[in-house]
Design a protein around this motif. Structure first.
Motif, PDB file in Angstrom:
ATOM      1  N   ALA A  12      32.766  57.146  40.404  1.00 25.17           N
ATOM      2  CA  ALA A  12      32.272  57.736  41.653  1.00 25.17           C
ATOM      3  C   ALA A  12      31.558  56.699  42.510  1.00 25.17           C
ATOM      4  O   ALA A  12      31.754  56.642  43.733  1.00 25.17           O
ATOM      5  CB  ALA A  12      31.330  58.902  41.339  1.00 25.17           C
ATOM      6  N   ARG A  13      30.731  55.851  41.893  1.00 26.19           N
ATOM      7  CA  ARG A  13      30.022  54.835  42.660  1.00 26.19           C
ATOM      8  C   ARG A  13      30.997  53.777  43.188  1.00 26.19           C
ATOM      9  O   ARG A  13      30.845  53.277  44.296  1.00 26.19           O
ATOM     10  CB  ARG A  13      28.948  54.149  41.795  1.00 26.19           C
ATOM     11  N   ARG A  14      32.002  53.425  42.395  1.00 28.61           N
ATOM     12  CA  ARG A  14      32.995  52.444  42.835  1.00 28.61           C
ATOM     13  C   ARG A  14      33.770  52.964  44.039  1.00 28.61           C
ATOM     14  O   ARG A  14      33.995  52.226  45.015  1.00 28.61           O
ATOM     15  CB  ARG A  14      33.956  52.130  41.674  1.00 28.61           C
ATOM     16  N   GLU A  15      34.168  54.237  43.997  1.00 26.86           N
ATOM     17  CA  GLU A  15      34.960  54.803  45.081  1.00 26.86           C
ATOM     18  C   GLU A  15      34.136  55.051  46.337  1.00 26.86           C
ATOM     19  O   GLU A  15      34.690  55.188  47.425  1.00 26.86           O
ATOM     20  CB  GLU A  15      35.611  56.107  44.612  1.00 26.86           C
ATOM     21  N   ALA A  16      32.795  55.088  46.187  1.00 26.58           N
ATOM     22  CA  ALA A  16      31.926  55.314  47.345  1.00 26.58           C
ATOM     23  C   ALA A  16      31.669  54.038  48.138  1.00 26.58           C
ATOM     24  O   ALA A  16      31.149  54.087  49.252  1.00 26.58           O
ATOM     25  CB  ALA A  16      30.604  55.926  46.896  1.00 26.58           C
ATOM     26  N   LEU A  17      32.005  52.877  47.555  1.00 29.90           N
ATOM     27  CA  LEU A  17      31.760  51.601  48.220  1.00 29.90           C
ATOM     28  C   LEU A  17      33.025  51.086  48.893  1.00 29.90           C
ATOM     29  O   LEU A  17      34.138  51.290  48.393  1.00 29.90           O
ATOM     30  CB  LEU A  17      31.276  50.553  47.208  1.00 29.90           C
ATOM     31  N   GLN A  18      32.846  50.413  50.005  1.00 27.06           N
ATOM     32  CA  GLN A  18      33.928  49.734  50.699  1.00 27.06           C
ATOM     33  C   GLN A  18      33.753  48.220  50.519  1.00 27.06           C
ATOM     34  O   GLN A  18      32.637  47.742  50.273  1.00 27.06           O
ATOM     35  CB  GLN A  18      33.925  50.099  52.181  1.00 27.06           C
ATOM     36  N   GLY A  27      41.488  42.937  53.293  1.00 28.43           N
ATOM     37  CA  GLY A  27      42.870  42.568  53.056  1.00 28.43           C
ATOM     38  C   GLY A  27      43.822  43.488  53.810  1.00 28.43           C
ATOM     39  O   GLY A  27      43.460  44.591  54.216  1.00 28.43           O
ATOM     40  N   PRO A  28      45.069  43.055  53.992  1.00 34.28           N
ATOM     41  CA  PRO A  28      46.020  43.828  54.809  1.00 34.28           C
ATOM     42  C   PRO A  28      46.504  45.115  54.149  1.00 34.28           C
ATOM     43  O   PRO A  28      46.756  46.103  54.823  1.00 34.28           O
ATOM     44  CB  PRO A  28      47.179  42.842  55.007  1.00 34.28           C
ATOM     45  N   VAL A  29      46.688  45.106  52.818  1.00 34.16           N
ATOM     46  CA  VAL A  29      47.215  46.284  52.108  1.00 34.16           C
ATOM     47  C   VAL A  29      46.187  46.738  51.094  1.00 34.16           C
ATOM     48  O   VAL A  29      45.757  45.965  50.231  1.00 34.16           O
ATOM     49  CB  VAL A  29      48.547  45.958  51.394  1.00 34.16           C
ATOM     50  N   ARG A  30      45.792  48.021  51.197  1.00 34.88           N
ATOM     51  CA  ARG A  30      44.771  48.522  50.279  1.00 34.88           C
ATOM     52  C   ARG A  30      44.985  50.017  50.061  1.00 34.88           C
ATOM     53  O   ARG A  30      44.756  50.828  50.946  1.00 34.88           O
ATOM     54  CB  ARG A  30      43.366  48.268  50.843  1.00 34.88           C
ATOM     55  N   ARG A  31      45.430  50.376  48.872  1.00 34.95           N
ATOM     56  CA  ARG A  31      45.667  51.780  48.556  1.00 34.95           C
ATOM     57  C   ARG A  31      44.429  52.447  47.980  1.00 34.95           C
ATOM     58  O   ARG A  31      44.270  53.653  48.064  1.00 34.95           O
ATOM     59  CB  ARG A  31      46.817  51.905  47.564  1.00 34.95           C
ATOM     60  N   THR A  32      43.534  51.667  47.388  1.00 34.92           N
ATOM     61  CA  THR A  32      42.330  52.217  46.775  1.00 34.92           C
ATOM     62  C   THR A  32      41.368  52.697  47.849  1.00 34.92           C
ATOM     63  O   THR A  32      41.134  52.012  48.847  1.00 34.92           O
ATOM     64  CB  THR A  32      41.637  51.143  45.905  1.00 34.92           C
ATOM     65  N   SER A  33      40.773  53.873  47.641  1.00 33.48           N
ATOM     66  CA  SER A  33      39.843  54.421  48.634  1.00 33.48           C
ATOM     67  C   SER A  33      38.534  53.654  48.680  1.00 33.48           C
ATOM     68  O   SER A  33      37.914  53.520  49.722  1.00 33.48           O
ATOM     69  CB  SER A  33      39.564  55.902  48.330  1.00 33.48           C
ATOM     70  N   GLY A  34      38.097  53.134  47.554  1.00 29.22           N
ATOM     71  CA  GLY A  34      36.864  52.364  47.502  1.00 29.22           C
ATOM     72  C   GLY A  34      37.130  50.964  46.984  1.00 29.22           C
ATOM     73  O   GLY A  34      38.092  50.305  47.399  1.00 29.22           O
ATOM     74  N   LEU A  35      36.272  50.479  46.069  1.00 25.76           N
ATOM     75  CA  LEU A  35      36.489  49.173  45.461  1.00 25.76           C
ATOM     76  C   LEU A  35      37.506  49.282  44.327  1.00 25.76           C
ATOM     77  O   LEU A  35      37.620  50.308  43.663  1.00 25.76           O
ATOM     78  CB  LEU A  35      35.175  48.622  44.894  1.00 25.76           C
ATOM     79  N   ARG A  37      38.847  48.161  40.550  1.00 28.42           N
ATOM     80  CA  ARG A  37      38.140  47.864  39.292  1.00 28.42           C
ATOM     81  C   ARG A  37      37.899  46.369  39.130  1.00 28.42           C
ATOM     82  O   ARG A  37      36.827  45.953  38.676  1.00 28.42           O
ATOM     83  CB  ARG A  37      38.947  48.396  38.098  1.00 28.42           C
ATOM     84  N   GLU A  38      38.902  45.565  39.477  1.00 29.02           N
ATOM     85  CA  GLU A  38      38.737  44.125  39.313  1.00 29.02           C
ATOM     86  C   GLU A  38      37.653  43.574  40.228  1.00 29.02           C
ATOM     87  O   GLU A  38      36.982  42.591  39.899  1.00 29.02           O
ATOM     88  CB  GLU A  38      40.062  43.385  39.541  1.00 29.02           C
ATOM     89  N   GLU A  39      37.456  44.189  41.380  1.00 29.28           N
ATOM     90  CA  GLU A  39      36.395  43.760  42.286  1.00 29.28           C
ATOM     91  C   GLU A  39      35.023  44.071  41.699  1.00 29.28           C
ATOM     92  O   GLU A  39      34.099  43.256  41.777  1.00 29.28           O
ATOM     93  CB  GLU A  39      36.572  44.435  43.648  1.00 29.28           C
ATOM     94  N   VAL A  40      34.887  45.239  41.108  1.00 33.08           N
ATOM     95  CA  VAL A  40      33.615  45.598  40.464  1.00 33.08           C
ATOM     96  C   VAL A  40      33.329  44.643  39.308  1.00 33.08           C
ATOM     97  O   VAL A  40      32.194  44.186  39.114  1.00 33.08           O
ATOM     98  CB  VAL A  40      33.646  47.048  39.963  1.00 33.08           C
ATOM     99  N   ALA A  41      34.357  44.313  38.542  1.00 31.68           N
ATOM    100  CA  ALA A  41      34.172  43.407  37.408  1.00 31.68           C
ATOM    101  C   ALA A  41      33.651  42.054  37.857  1.00 31.68           C
ATOM    102  O   ALA A  41      32.734  41.484  37.261  1.00 31.68           O
ATOM    103  CB  ALA A  41      35.492  43.247  36.652  1.00 31.68           C
ATOM    104  N   VAL A  42      34.228  41.524  38.945  1.00 30.36           N
ATOM    105  CA  VAL A  42      33.775  40.226  39.467  1.00 30.36           C
ATOM    106  C   VAL A  42      32.329  40.324  39.950  1.00 30.36           C
ATOM    107  O   VAL A  42      31.498  39.460  39.653  1.00 30.36           O
ATOM    108  CB  VAL A  42      34.701  39.752  40.604  1.00 30.36           C
TER     109      VAL A  42
END
Length: 273
Positions: A12-18, A27-35, A37-42
């Motif tokens: 929920a917290r990941r999807e709430a962040l942009q 980026g030009p193509v983004r299907r995920t509504s929020g962040l 998983r790999e972005e959160v990991a980094v």
């Protein structure tokens, strides 16, 4: 440990962040509504596989260090951070006067200063966040230290290489400033972390002890002119503008130079360096 609730909370917290909220490019193509998983990991300083296992309700109990990284990466408030720890089966960190968890607002401010040298300090002189230009200016990542070396005043009096950043004629003043800063924190909580830092320095540094005995409390303001030495760019004359987070007792320092000055041009070159 409540694996299901922990996974749901992180998702929920990941999807709430942009991406823009954490200083990332969309980026030009983004299907995920929020962040992703790999972005959160980094952002949290862990492997993508490890983070995936947490959201998939697999793997071992996350350590407190991993949870602290997740709290920072997801820009959690203190209440959300405490909730995260409890879901993972840990006691919430004790909220003492020492708290090294930056607020989400400060994290967003630092992320927005991508082209400017800026550092977020705890009240004890520990660097909590640092922009890339600040890394270039100071010659390294000041968030990497451990133990008492995390604190600027300790490194100044114990680790001589710290002084190479300033012209030698400025060393006496810089030492007095660092001592005055730790004295302010010590006065607020002499039995806490500041007391530990002061006791250690009184034991190992005669120079610190001599300045400490002066009882100076107002040596210089942060926005006064400072001189810094850079290995490739030479000397820079900079001003430091503080932004205070009174709830967290944190201070953000933003470095600027006089418009049109050689130092301003050198600041522009820091990214290339």
């Amino acid at each position: 440990m409540d694996r299901a609730q922990l996974a749901d909370f992180l998702r929920a917290r990941r999807e709430a962040l942009q991406p823009e909220d954490v200083g990332l490019l969309r980026g030009p193509v983004r299907r995920t509504s929020g962040l992703r998983r790999e972005e959160v990991a980094v952002l949290a300083g862990m492997s993508v596989d490890y983070y995936n296992r947490i959201e998939q309700q697999r793997g071992s109990m996350p350590s407190e260090q991993m949870l602290a990284g997740l709290a920072r990466g997801l820009r959690l408030t203190l209440a959300e951070r405490d909730h995260l720890f409890r879901l993972a089966g840990h006691a919430a960190p004790v909220r003492r006067i020492r708290d090294d968890h930056p607020s989400p607002v400060m994290m967003r401010i630092v992320a927005s200063l991508a082209d400017v040298p800026a550092l977020l300090f705890s009240q004890f002189g520990e660097v909590l966040l640092q922009t890339r230009p600040a890394v270039a200016l100071l010659g390294g990542d000041w968030t990497r230290f451990s133990g008492l070396s995390r604190y600027l005043v300790y490194r100044w009096f114990v680790e001589p290489a710290m002084r190479d950043l300033y012209p030698i004629e400025d060393h006496p003043l810089r030492g007095r400033v660092f001592v005055a800063d730790i004295r302010a924190a010590y006065s607020a909580d002499p039995g806490g972390k500041a007391g530990e830092i002061v006791a250690a320095l009184l034991e190992v540094s005669a120079e610190f002890a001599a300045i400490w005995r002066r009882h100076e409390v107002d040596v210089v303001h942060h926005h006064d002119l400072k001189r810094y030495r850079h290995a490739e760019l030479g000397e820079l004359e900079l001003y430091c503008q503080p932004v205070l987070d009174r709830d967290q007792s944190h201070e953000l320092l933003v470095f600027t130079a006089v418009p049109g000055s050689p130092s301003q041009e050198k600041l522009r070159m820091l990214a290339a360096v």
